[in-house]
Design a protein around this motif. Structure first.
Motif, PDB file in Angstrom:
ATOM      1  N   ARG A  59       0.842  -1.195   0.000  1.00 14.89           N
ATOM      2  CA  ARG A  59       0.000   0.000   0.000  1.00 14.89           C
ATOM      3  C   ARG A  59       0.880   1.249   0.000  1.00 14.89           C
ATOM      4  NH1 ARG A  59      -5.372  -1.087   1.545  1.00 14.89           N
ATOM      5  NH2 ARG A  59      -5.699  -3.229   2.253  1.00 14.89           N
ATOM      6  N   THR A  60       0.318   2.333  -0.538  1.00 16.03           N
ATOM      7  CA  THR A  60       1.030   3.606  -0.528  1.00 16.03           C
ATOM      8  C   THR A  60       0.631   4.381   0.722  1.00 16.03           C
ATOM      9  OG1 THR A  60       1.102   3.706  -2.941  1.00 16.03           O
ATOM     10  CG2 THR A  60       1.449   5.762  -1.747  1.00 16.03           C
ATOM     11  N   LEU A  61       1.630   4.678   1.523  1.00 14.40           N
ATOM     12  CA  LEU A  61       1.406   5.426   2.761  1.00 14.40           C
ATOM     13  C   LEU A  61       2.032   6.807   2.594  1.00 14.40           C
ATOM     14  CD1 LEU A  61       0.418   5.334   5.735  1.00 14.40           C
ATOM     15  CD2 LEU A  61       2.707   4.525   6.353  1.00 14.40           C
ATOM     16  N   GLU A  62       1.216   7.846   2.764  1.00 11.02           N
ATOM     17  CA  GLU A  62       1.688   9.224   2.639  1.00 11.02           C
ATOM     18  C   GLU A  62       1.467   9.946   3.955  1.00 11.02           C
ATOM     19  OE1 GLU A  62       0.366  13.277   0.304  1.00 11.02           O
ATOM     20  OE2 GLU A  62       0.498  11.420  -0.874  1.00 11.02           O
ATOM     21  N   LEU A  63       2.535  10.491   4.509  1.00  9.38           N
ATOM     22  CA  LEU A  63       2.451  11.206   5.775  1.00  9.38           C
ATOM     23  C   LEU A  63       2.299  12.696   5.507  1.00  9.38           C
ATOM     24  CD1 LEU A  63       3.788   8.443   6.497  1.00  9.38           C
ATOM     25  CD2 LEU A  63       5.058   9.663   8.276  1.00  9.38           C
ATOM     26  N   ARG A  64       1.158  13.220   5.895  1.00 12.18           N
ATOM     27  CA  ARG A  64       0.930  14.650   5.813  1.00 12.18           C
ATOM     28  C   ARG A  64       1.070  15.250   7.210  1.00 12.18           C
ATOM     29  NH1 ARG A  64      -3.588  15.933   1.138  1.00 12.18           N
ATOM     30  NH2 ARG A  64      -2.558  14.745  -0.528  1.00 12.18           N
ATOM     31  N   GLY A  65       0.755  16.510   7.357  1.00 15.11           N
ATOM     32  CA  GLY A  65       1.013  17.175   8.628  1.00 15.11           C
ATOM     33  C   GLY A  65       0.365  16.523   9.829  1.00 15.11           C
ATOM     34  N   GLN A  66      -0.956  16.368   9.769  1.00 14.05           N
ATOM     35  CA  GLN A  66      -1.696  15.864  10.919  1.00 14.05           C
ATOM     36  C   GLN A  66      -2.506  14.614  10.552  1.00 14.05           C
ATOM     37  OE1 GLN A  66      -1.075  17.782  13.688  1.00 14.05           O
ATOM     38  NE2 GLN A  66       0.111  19.119  12.337  1.00 14.05           N
ATOM     39  N   ALA A  67      -2.111  13.955   9.483  1.00  9.36           N
ATOM     40  CA  ALA A  67      -2.860  12.794   9.008  1.00  9.36           C
ATOM     41  C   ALA A  67      -1.978  11.954   8.105  1.00  9.36           C
ATOM     42  CB  ALA A  67      -4.124  13.239   8.254  1.00  9.36           C
ATOM     43  N   ALA A  68      -2.490  10.772   7.766  1.00 14.61           N
ATOM     44  CA  ALA A  68      -1.822   9.896   6.799  1.00 14.61           C
ATOM     45  C   ALA A  68      -2.826   9.498   5.737  1.00 14.61           C
ATOM     46  CB  ALA A  68      -1.258   8.660   7.492  1.00 14.61           C
ATOM     47  N   LEU A  69      -2.335   9.328   4.524  1.00 19.28           N
ATOM     48  CA  LEU A  69      -3.159   8.792   3.450  1.00 19.28           C
ATOM     49  C   LEU A  69      -2.730   7.350   3.219  1.00 19.28           C
ATOM     50  CD1 LEU A  69      -3.770  11.828   2.948  1.00 19.28           C
ATOM     51  CD2 LEU A  69      -3.780  11.301   0.503  1.00 19.28           C
ATOM     52  N   VAL A  70      -3.684   6.452   3.270  1.00 22.33           N
ATOM     53  CA  VAL A  70      -3.432   5.048   2.969  1.00 22.33           C
ATOM     54  C   VAL A  70      -4.138   4.738   1.656  1.00 22.33           C
ATOM     55  CG1 VAL A  70      -3.649   2.659   3.757  1.00 22.33           C
ATOM     56  CG2 VAL A  70      -3.336   4.507   5.428  1.00 22.33           C
ATOM     57  N   ASP A  71      -3.357   4.559   0.594  1.00 23.00           N
ATOM     58  CA  ASP A  71      -3.910   4.387  -0.751  1.00 23.00           C
ATOM     59  C   ASP A  71      -4.907   5.488  -1.074  1.00 23.00           C
ATOM     60  OD1 ASP A  71      -2.372   2.190  -1.312  1.00 23.00           O
ATOM     61  OD2 ASP A  71      -3.920   0.721  -0.799  1.00 23.00           O
ATOM     62  N   GLY A  72      -4.560   6.725  -0.686  1.00 27.22           N
ATOM     63  CA  GLY A  72      -5.399   7.873  -1.004  1.00 27.22           C
ATOM     64  C   GLY A  72      -6.533   8.125  -0.047  1.00 27.22           C
ATOM     65  N   ASP A  73      -6.702   7.252   0.949  1.00 25.51           N
ATOM     66  CA  ASP A  73      -7.772   7.411   1.936  1.00 25.51           C
ATOM     67  C   ASP A  73      -7.224   8.181   3.136  1.00 25.51           C
ATOM     68  OD1 ASP A  73     -10.101   7.233   3.357  1.00 25.51           O
ATOM     69  OD2 ASP A  73      -9.847   5.133   3.925  1.00 25.51           O
ATOM     70  N   LEU A  74      -7.826   9.331   3.446  1.00 26.92           N
ATOM     71  CA  LEU A  74      -7.316  10.186   4.517  1.00 26.92           C
ATOM     72  C   LEU A  74      -7.613   9.577   5.884  1.00 26.92           C
ATOM     73  CD1 LEU A  74      -5.959  12.972   5.007  1.00 26.92           C
ATOM     74  CD2 LEU A  74      -8.275  13.872   5.353  1.00 26.92           C
ATOM     75  N   ARG A  75      -6.584   9.448   6.705  1.00 28.29           N
ATOM     76  CA  ARG A  75      -6.702   8.887   8.051  1.00 28.29           C
ATOM     77  C   ARG A  75      -6.112   9.884   9.049  1.00 28.29           C
ATOM     78  NH1 ARG A  75      -9.503   3.836   7.903  1.00 28.29           N
ATOM     79  NH2 ARG A  75      -8.997   2.844   5.915  1.00 28.29           N
ATOM     80  N   PRO A  76      -6.954  10.630   9.774  1.00 28.07           N
ATOM     81  CA  PRO A  76      -6.415  11.526  10.805  1.00 28.07           C
ATOM     82  C   PRO A  76      -5.667  10.728  11.868  1.00 28.07           C
ATOM     83  CG  PRO A  76      -8.706  12.057  10.305  1.00 28.07           C
ATOM     84  CD  PRO A  76      -8.422  10.751   9.625  1.00 28.07           C
ATOM     85  N   VAL A  77      -4.525  11.248  12.290  1.00 23.67           N
ATOM     86  CA  VAL A  77      -3.697  10.574  13.291  1.00 23.67           C
ATOM     87  C   VAL A  77      -3.379  11.593  14.383  1.00 23.67           C
ATOM     88  CG1 VAL A  77      -1.553   9.316  13.714  1.00 23.67           C
ATOM     89  CG2 VAL A  77      -2.697   9.105  11.494  1.00 23.67           C
ATOM     90  N   ALA A  78      -3.568  11.183  15.639  1.00 22.55           N
ATOM     91  CA  ALA A  78      -3.283  12.069  16.765  1.00 22.55           C
ATOM     92  C   ALA A  78      -1.788  12.390  16.816  1.00 22.55           C
ATOM     93  CB  ALA A  78      -3.740  11.421  18.064  1.00 22.55           C
ATOM     94  N   PRO A  79      -1.404  13.497  17.479  1.00 28.72           N
ATOM     95  CA  PRO A  79       0.001  13.940  17.452  1.00 28.72           C
ATOM     96  C   PRO A  79       1.012  12.908  17.937  1.00 28.72           C
ATOM     97  CG  PRO A  79      -1.402  15.722  18.218  1.00 28.72           C
ATOM     98  CD  PRO A  79      -2.283  14.511  18.104  1.00 28.72           C
ATOM     99  N   ALA A  80       0.759  12.235  19.061  1.00 33.18           N
ATOM    100  CA  ALA A  80       1.759  11.284  19.578  1.00 33.18           C
ATOM    101  C   ALA A  80       1.939  10.088  18.647  1.00 33.18           C
ATOM    102  CB  ALA A  80       1.377  10.832  20.988  1.00 33.18           C
ATOM    103  N   PRO A  81       0.858   9.419  18.208  1.00 34.78           N
ATOM    104  CA  PRO A  81       1.049   8.347  17.229  1.00 34.78           C
ATOM    105  C   PRO A  81       1.687   8.823  15.927  1.00 34.78           C
ATOM    106  CG  PRO A  81      -1.122   8.180  18.235  1.00 34.78           C
ATOM    107  CD  PRO A  81      -0.541   9.478  18.685  1.00 34.78           C
ATOM    108  N   MET A  82       1.373  10.053  15.500  1.00 37.08           N
ATOM    109  CA  MET A  82       1.987  10.583  14.279  1.00 37.08           C
ATOM    110  C   MET A  82       3.488  10.739  14.464  1.00 37.08           C
ATOM    111  SD  MET A  82       1.822  11.542  11.147  1.00 37.08           S
ATOM    112  CE  MET A  82       0.141  11.891  10.655  1.00 37.08           C
ATOM    113  N   ALA A  83       3.922  11.145  15.658  1.00 32.91           N
ATOM    114  CA  ALA A  83       5.353  11.270  15.917  1.00 32.91           C
ATOM    115  C   ALA A  83       6.042   9.912  15.761  1.00 32.91           C
ATOM    116  CB  ALA A  83       5.586  11.830  17.318  1.00 32.91           C
TER     117      ALA A  83
END
Length: 389
Positions: free
Chosen positions: A296-320
């Motif tokens: 799968r394509t995982l894209e890390l944006r500022g406050q979220a991740a895209l998994v195959d183009g699907d936006l997944r909000p991620v809290a700050p600590a897990p994002m770190a």
């Protein structure tokens, strides 16, 4: 915030079903005038917006300085008048009408050599029933100044309509060439009546919750820096702008107070809100981290991740943690190393143990919504499920 403006043709590049180019990013807006328009443009492209107005506009009808400058101008002949902005020139003429000196001002300008800095200023001049003698295609103050100096201003009385900020070099050059310059301070700025939203925006920047911040005037940039200093957060705020936050200014003059302090500022070719947003859309996605994980394509944006183009909000600590794992995809990071990531993220030197890491990894897996992307390596730690090449 809710978009208040109709959709213009050039803005319809994001459909309701697409993930906007700024989705997953949080953008700070410091503007006061036209803030709703800028917020709407950003939100249409998917951004979350934190609005902290950095300045307040002094109403023209109540501006004693503008009235005094206008009265001084009308105390003698006007040989040259420089209109720098459309909204400023229109506002000046309307304020003069309200003070009962509209006809006198119009007559003075009608006998003057009127120079307009750009098409909006030219339009305002013509709407007032006046005719400009020169308007550069570059819309640059430098070209206006060169034109006036070529014509010769020695012994002439020159009115320079300002717009929210002084033009010291421009005015000094005219005076140095022998002109008597009357500065017309249209739309002066002061600090915001309520500093709370701006202080919260600064706090969000320092907490790593803002990915980009926009500036539409030099006074706003100066006000933000002054507020950060007043809160004893100036050095940390500048560090964030220099190293982590994308700073976008509407033009070079706006960027000035920041650039002088070593802050990189991205500016569009034209000083327009739409161009500012397009510049942000062009630059921001290029800062994303992309990696292939478990097919799968995982894209890390500022406050979220895209998994195959699907936006997944991620809290700050897990994002770190996700950012740390994505730095070297496929490599196992020990729990102790990830605990250090959480400590740096939280600013706490203690109270972060391996159990906290397990909890954050669990939250990360739940946020991504796809099993197996983050793998546990028994007795060693965690890794992204990247197949070695």
């Amino acid at each position: 915030m809710t978009a208040l403006l109709p959709v213009l043709p050039e803005e319809s590049d994001v459909t309701a079903t697409e993930v906007g180019p700024l989705a997953g990013y949080t953008v700070g807006v410091t503007a006061a005038r036209r803030a709703d328009e800028l917020v709407a443009l950003l939100e249409r492209r998917g951004a979350d917006v934190v609005h902290g107005p950095a300045i307040r506009i002094v109403p023209l009808a109540d501006d004693s300085e503008l009235l005094a400058a206008t009265s001084a101008l009308l105390g003698g002949p006007v040989d040259v008048a420089v209109a720098t902005t459309g909204i400023g020139f229109r506002g000046w003429m309307e304020a003069a009408e309200g003070w009962g000196v509209g006809r006198a001002l119009h007559a003075a300008l009608a006998s003057a050599n009127v120079v307009a800095r750009g098409p909006k200023a030219k339009g305002a001049v013509r709407a007032a029933g006046l005719v400009e003698s020169f308007s550069p295609e570059s819309e640059a103050n430098a070209e206006v100044l060169a034109h006036l100096l070529d014509l010769g201003v020695a012994g002439k009385r020159v009115a320079v309509q300002l717009h929210g900020e002084p033009l010291p070099d421009f005015v000094a050059a005219l005076r140095g060439a022998g002109a008597e310059v009357v500065e017309i301070p249209v739309y002066r700025w002061t600090g915001p009546a309520d500093t709370g939203p701006l202080e919260r925006l600064i706090d969000a920047v320092l907490a790593g919750q803002v990915d980009a911040i926009t500036f539409t005037s030099a006074p706003a940039a100066a006000s933000v820096l002054e507020t950060a200093d007043r809160l004893d957060r100036g050095p940390a705020f500048l560090d964030a702008l220099r190293a982590r936050v994308l700073v976008v200014g509407v033009g070079a003059i706006t960027a000035g107070p920041l650039v002088r302090l070593g802050v990189p500022v991205v500016c569009p070719d034209r000083a327009r809100l739409g161009a500012l947003v397009r510049e942000l859309v062009a630059v921001m996605p290029a800062r994303a981290t992309r990696v292939e994980v478990d097919g799968r394509t995982l894209e890390l944006r500022g406050q979220a991740a895209l998994v195959d183009g699907d936006l997944r909000p991620v809290a700050p600590a897990p994002m770190a943690l996700l950012r740390a794992l994505a730095t070297t995809p496929g490599r196992v990071l020990p729990r102790a190393a990830l605990a250090g990531v959480l400590r740096r993220h939280s600013g706490r030197e203690s109270t972060v143990d391996e159990h906290a890491v397990e909890t954050a990894v669990g939250r990360l897996r739940a946020a991504l919504g796809v099993p197996g992307l983050v793998q546990t390596v028994v007795k060693r730690g965690y890794r992204l499920a990247v197949t070695p090449r």
